[in-house]
Motif scaffolding. Structure first.
Motif, PDB file in Angstrom:
ATOM      1  N   UNK A 188      41.540  48.013  31.789  1.00 22.25           N
ATOM      2  CA  UNK A 188      41.413  48.234  33.067  1.00 22.25           C
ATOM      3  C   UNK A 188      39.937  46.670  33.327  1.00 22.25           C
ATOM      4  N   UNK A 189      39.954  46.141  32.847  1.00 20.33           N
ATOM      5  CA  UNK A 189      38.892  44.705  33.418  1.00 20.33           C
ATOM      6  C   UNK A 189      39.977  43.890  34.510  1.00 20.33           C
ATOM      7  N   UNK A 190      41.204  44.270  34.127  1.00 24.42           N
ATOM      8  CA  UNK A 190      42.346  43.193  35.101  1.00 24.42           C
ATOM      9  C   UNK A 190      42.634  43.481  35.805  1.00 24.42           C
ATOM     10  N   UNK A 191      42.597  45.156  35.864  1.00 24.92           N
ATOM     11  CA  UNK A 191      43.158  45.932  37.319  1.00 24.92           C
ATOM     12  C   UNK A 191      42.279  46.031  37.390  1.00 24.92           C
ATOM     13  N   UNK A 192      40.797  45.589  37.758  1.00 26.89           N
ATOM     14  CA  UNK A 192      39.478  45.106  38.498  1.00 26.89           C
ATOM     15  C   UNK A 192      39.758  44.239  39.381  1.00 26.89           C
ATOM     16  N   UNK A 193      40.203  43.376  38.292  1.00 30.45           N
ATOM     17  CA  UNK A 193      40.451  41.568  38.608  1.00 30.45           C
ATOM     18  C   UNK A 193      41.234  41.719  39.898  1.00 30.45           C
ATOM     19  N   UNK A 194      42.442  42.483  39.566  1.00 32.88           N
ATOM     20  CA  UNK A 194      43.458  42.203  40.307  1.00 32.88           C
ATOM     21  C   UNK A 194      43.070  42.566  41.558  1.00 32.88           C
ATOM     22  N   UNK A 195      42.142  44.152  41.784  1.00 37.60           N
ATOM     23  CA  UNK A 195      42.430  44.166  43.290  1.00 37.60           C
ATOM     24  C   UNK A 195      41.062  43.338  43.671  1.00 37.60           C
ATOM     25  N   UNK A 196      40.303  42.949  43.726  1.00 30.16           N
ATOM     26  CA  UNK A 196      39.843  42.298  43.795  1.00 30.16           C
ATOM     27  C   UNK A 196      39.772  40.648  44.885  1.00 30.16           C
ATOM     28  N   UNK A 197      40.467  40.429  44.368  1.00 33.32           N
ATOM     29  CA  UNK A 197      41.500  39.279  44.802  1.00 33.32           C
ATOM     30  C   UNK A 197      42.019  38.767  46.147  1.00 33.32           C
ATOM     31  N   UNK A 198      42.521  39.916  46.234  1.00 39.00           N
ATOM     32  CA  UNK A 198      41.969  40.023  48.550  1.00 39.00           C
ATOM     33  C   UNK A 198      41.259  40.184  49.263  1.00 39.00           C
ATOM     34  N   UNK A 199      40.503  40.349  48.476  1.00 35.29           N
ATOM     35  CA  UNK A 199      38.967  40.438  49.104  1.00 35.29           C
ATOM     36  C   UNK A 199      38.587  38.866  49.766  1.00 35.29           C
ATOM     37  N   UNK A 200      38.127  39.071  50.496  1.00 36.63           N
ATOM     38  CA  UNK A 200      37.829  37.314  51.359  1.00 36.63           C
ATOM     39  C   UNK A 200      35.916  37.836  51.728  1.00 36.63           C
ATOM     40  N   UNK A 201      35.392  37.409  51.701  1.00 37.67           N
ATOM     41  CA  UNK A 201      34.120  37.221  52.402  1.00 37.67           C
ATOM     42  C   UNK A 201      33.846  36.282  53.252  1.00 37.67           C
ATOM     43  N   UNK A 202      33.098  36.827  54.331  1.00 43.11           N
ATOM     44  CA  UNK A 202      32.891  35.966  55.721  1.00 43.11           C
ATOM     45  C   UNK A 202      31.744  34.764  55.277  1.00 43.11           C
TER      46      UNK A 202
END
Length: 317
Positions: free
Chosen positions: A292-306
């Protein structure tokens, strides 16, 4: 998944790197499932070290990774980062851990444990400023020349020593450090989590940009500080209190919660994205207790903050 190119490494390196600090052999099946899910999710780079998960005097982490590589037959698809030259118990002088004998022993022992002829990136786990960079670079370059190491880096080194080493390498026709690996995250460490640890501080960002090397941030999610399980009034976790308990860090936690609500993600995902969205080339090591924690991390990889979102998290007016 996003990737970075590291000088000397044959294949791109995933910007988030799976850490294996507590990979003990008696839990092999559990760790193997995490490793399988990591590869299935698009990751391709693992972080270990000569001393990780030591049990009864035997470091387990590299053995777990080596067994998994052999069983899956996927060594040519996976980047391996390992570390050596860590202080030894009982070495009060501090001189021994970056001696030629220790470096040579750590490199060869890691290759044996991992069951491979080479590692993609080998990091000095700590620095010893009492040892000249010439001796350090000369020794490790012999292993590069013999094909045991593709690229080298420095973990927990100051920027001054990092630059000094790379100047020496350039002046003497040697391979220098391809990357730094210091702590960097949305929460600033108030004291080193472990002896000899070094942080890359926000005020050093411009200088690091000018160096033109990536930073592989260990503990890129700040030890779970942004998971929401720590309260300023609860001081029972002494290591976390000493490292992260500061008014500004709790203020950043509040802003991370606010931004996470706006973006539809978790504060932990915001914290990881902060590490990966810097003006310098930034990668991050993370650890997952379960899939579950791994999936949460994978989901965050493509989130790029301005830059504006980063400024908000840092409390810019």
């Amino acid at each position: 998944m996003r990737f970075a190119n590291i000088a000397g490494v044959d294949r791109p390196v995933s910007r988030v790197v799976l850490g294996t600090e507590d990979y003990f052999l008696h839990q092999y099946d559990h760790h193997a499932r995490i490793l399988d899910a990591w590869i299935a999710g698009g990751g391709n780079t693992l972080d270990t070290a000569r001393l990780y998960a030591t049990h009864e005097g035997v470091p387990n982490s590299e053995l777990v990774v080596g067994r998994w590589l052999a069983e899956r037959g996927n060594r040519d698809q996976v980047n391996i980062i390992t570390k050596g030259a860590h202080p030894r118990d009982g070495d009060d002088s501090g001189l021994g851990w970056v001696s030629n004998d220790v470096i040579d022993s750590d490199v060869l022992s890691s290759l044996e444990a991992l069951g491979t002829g080479h590692v993609d990136i080998w990091l000095f786990h700590r620095d010893n400023p009492n040892v000249e960079v010439a001796a350090i670079l000369d020794c490790i370059n012999a292993h590069i020349a013999d094909g045991r190491i593709r690229a080298i880096g420095a973990s927990n080194w100051t920027l001054d020593r990092f630059e000094e080493a790379n100047r020496y390498a350039a002046e003497n026709g040697l391979k220098g450090f391809s990357l730094l690996s210091n702590h960097y995250g949305l929460a600033t460490q108030q004291a080193p989590r472990w002896p000899g640890c070094v942080s890359l501080l926000p005020g050093q960002r411009r200088r690091f940009v000018e160096m033109g090397r990536p930073n592989l941030a260990w503990s890129s999610q700040c030890g779970g500080f942004f998971a929401g399980i720590y309260d300023p009034a609860d001081r029972s976790n002494e290591p976390m209190v000493a490292t992260y308990y500061a008014d500004e860090n709790f203020a950043r936690l509040g802003r991370a919660r606010e931004l996470a609500a706006e973006l539809g993600c978790s504060p932990m995902q915001v914290a990881l994205s902060y590490t990966l969205s810097q003006e310098f080339d930034s990668l991050g090591v993370f650890w997952s207790a379960n899939q579950r924690e791994l999936s949460e991390t994978l989901e965050a990889v493509d989130l790029v903050l301005s830059p504006e979102q980063i400024g908000f998290l840092e409390g810019a007016a």
